[in-house]
Design a protein around this motif. Structure first.
Motif, PDB file in Angstrom:
ATOM      1  N   SER A  35     -26.796  51.912  32.585  1.00  0.00           N
ATOM      2  CA  SER A  35     -27.120  52.643  33.769  1.00  0.00           C
ATOM      3  C   SER A  35     -27.881  53.948  33.296  1.00  0.00           C
ATOM      4  CB  SER A  35     -25.484  53.084  34.198  1.00  0.00           C
ATOM      5  OG  SER A  35     -24.823  52.076  34.474  1.00  0.00           O
ATOM      6  N   TRP A 191     -23.949  47.250  36.928  1.00  0.00           N
ATOM      7  CA  TRP A 191     -22.993  48.234  36.686  1.00  0.00           C
ATOM      8  C   TRP A 191     -23.215  49.843  37.183  1.00  0.00           C
ATOM      9  CZ3 TRP A 191     -18.609  47.469  33.304  1.00  0.00           C
ATOM     10  CH2 TRP A 191     -18.578  46.308  33.049  1.00  0.00           C
ATOM     11  N   GLU A 195     -20.106  51.318  39.615  1.00  0.00           N
ATOM     12  CA  GLU A 195     -19.796  52.810  39.350  1.00  0.00           C
ATOM     13  C   GLU A 195     -19.739  53.434  40.919  1.00  0.00           C
ATOM     14  OE1 GLU A 195     -20.458  56.688  36.844  1.00  0.00           O
ATOM     15  OE2 GLU A 195     -22.340  55.259  37.052  1.00  0.00           O
ATOM     16  N   LYS A 211     -17.052  50.153  31.360  1.00  0.00           N
ATOM     17  CA  LYS A 211     -18.464  50.531  30.838  1.00  0.00           C
ATOM     18  C   LYS A 211     -18.362  50.449  29.473  1.00  0.00           C
ATOM     19  CE  LYS A 211     -22.824  50.964  31.860  1.00  0.00           C
ATOM     20  NZ  LYS A 211     -23.151  51.853  30.507  1.00  0.00           N
ATOM     21  N   TYR A 214     -18.388  46.875  28.215  1.00  0.00           N
ATOM     22  CA  TYR A 214     -19.839  46.374  28.316  1.00  0.00           C
ATOM     23  C   TYR A 214     -20.891  46.920  27.596  1.00  0.00           C
ATOM     24  CZ  TYR A 214     -24.262  45.823  30.911  1.00  0.00           C
ATOM     25  OH  TYR A 214     -25.425  45.557  31.126  1.00  0.00           O
ATOM     26  N   ASP A 215     -20.954  48.330  27.476  1.00  0.00           N
ATOM     27  CA  ASP A 215     -21.922  48.686  26.377  1.00  0.00           C
ATOM     28  C   ASP A 215     -21.613  48.278  24.851  1.00  0.00           C
ATOM     29  OD1 ASP A 215     -22.849  50.242  28.263  1.00  0.00           O
ATOM     30  OD2 ASP A 215     -21.969  51.997  27.785  1.00  0.00           O
TER      31      ASP A 215
END
Length: 394
Positions: A35, A191, A195, A211, A214-215
């Motif tokens: 993002s 993503w 959000e 997140k 995910y990161d």
């Protein structure tokens, strides 16, 4: 409606109306779909989020009834602990079964789809939306105006009498939206879209925690990817009617959020189809491309059989010579309509299918079975943490 929700949905500035929304970071197209800046805002007295093309939309309480069409929004609702508020989803048996194939690996997480309606059975019916009386509709109002019987005035009416519209369809493929929306329409990653949804329903803390997972997964993938010259050629395709319905791997759009970060060599990278993202190719064209790997889209859904696809290709005079067939590298894939939970699993799955030496081999998969159990040491994200975030125990 019980539970303290307002007698009528509270909608603030511009819901369901063409509004110019300035959203930082919405054009980020990095391989990891990371993002940009926060695309949402909040209000102390209500939950507010900004999303093109709806603009600023607010709710006065956590929604108790959520209308979705495509399962990426249903998956988002599950991820935010609101799965039981979803009242509709595209082909419930296919979407719900596939989602539960993944959720089977997450303790305490499931999706009850059996009683849900299919909003596309006869097109999106205005009467159905009135009957469902949803607090929010996770539908792109620009896309909805392209559907039979819908106009901007219909959307405005439903916004006022039922609940706001909040969705972004054309980010899926970066296709061109309707002319009246084109100048101000913004594109988001999966993503970023998630959000915005999390902010609207007052569950941004769960987004933040997911997140992080995910990161971490994206960082693992980026750290282990082999050099470009050593990556396999691959195609994402579904076999049907004597042709392959074939999709690009690395183009922009959240429909590719599980293949683009893996950066395999797209066997049809130079092919331009009329639809942009996908097209049909015959056996001869597939033989000419001769991919190392065939990712069988929809193969993990109850609507398609990977076993039958493998048998068909193995017996076909042209297809049986494909490297992917001869080396048994045809793999079941999930759905391109993926939300955040599905994305985590589909990234892990695709990483193992494309790069077994770097990420561990993908286990064999049997049609109709849940997502296979991966040994602890070979998992690319933490199931326990993800499950606890979803269930509110984290």
């Amino acid at each position: 409606m019980e539970g303290g929700y307002p007698s009528r949905r509270s909608v603030l500035k511009g819901a369901g109306v063409l509004v110019s929304a300035s959203v930082a970071g919405c054009l980020n197209q990095s391989s990891g779909d990371k993002s940009g800046d926060n695309p949402t805002t909040t209000s102390a007295s209500s939950m507010t989020a900004t999303l093109s093309p709806a603009g600023d939309v607010s709710l006065s309480g956590v929604p108790e009834d959520i209308f979705t069409i495509y399962p990426q929004y249903a998956d988002m609702a599950v991820a935010l602990g609101l799965g039981d508020t979803v009242n509709s989803v595209y082909v419930p048996k296919m979407s719900g079964t596939t989602m539960n194939h993944y959720y089977s690996q997450l303790e305490g997480v499931s999706f009850e789809w059996e009683s849900l309606t299919n909003p596309l059975t006869d097109g999106v019916a205005k009467e159905q939306l009135l009957e469902l009386d949803s607090d929010v509709h996770f539908v792109d109002p620009a896309w909805l105006t392209t559907q039979k019987g819908w106009s901007q005035s219909d959307i405005s009416e439903l916004t006022e009498t039922v609940g706001p519209f909040f969705g972004n369809f054309y980010s899926g493929t970066h296709a061109t939206p309707p002319t009246e929306y084109g100048e101000d329409y913004q594109y988001y990653t999966l993503w970023e879209l998630f959000e915005a949804v999390s902010q609207l329903v007052g569950r941004h803390d769960r987004f933040t925690a997911l997140k992080e997972e995910y990161d971490g997964l994206i960082s693992t993938i980026e750290d282990r990817l082999p050099p470009k010259a050593e990556r396999p050629t691959a195609v994402r395709a579904t076999l049907g009617d004597g042709n392959f319905y074939t999709y690009h791997l690395n183009r922009p759009g959240y429909w590719l959020a599980d293949t683009r970060p893996l950066a395999a060599t797209d066997a049809f990278a130079d092919t331009e189809w009329e639809s942009g993202l996908w097209g049909t190719v015959g056996y001869e064209a597939m033989a000419e491309a001769d991919p190392d790997v065939i990712l069988h889209l929809w193969g993990m859904t109850p609507n398609y059989s990977t076993k039958e696809t493998k048998a068909t290709l193995s017996s076909h005079p042209v297809a049986k010579k494909l490297q992917a067939v001869q080396n048994e590298r045809i793999y079941a894939q999930g759905m391109r309509y993926q939300g955040p939970i599905m994305n985590l699993f589909q990234l892990e799955m695709t990483a193992k299918q494309l790069y077994p030496e770097q990420f561990g081999a993908w286990p064999s998969y049997t049609d109709g079975e849940p997502y296979p159990t991966i040994p602890d040491g070979e998992r690319l994200f933490d199931r326990t943490t993800v499950a606890q975030i979803i269930t509110g125990e984290h």
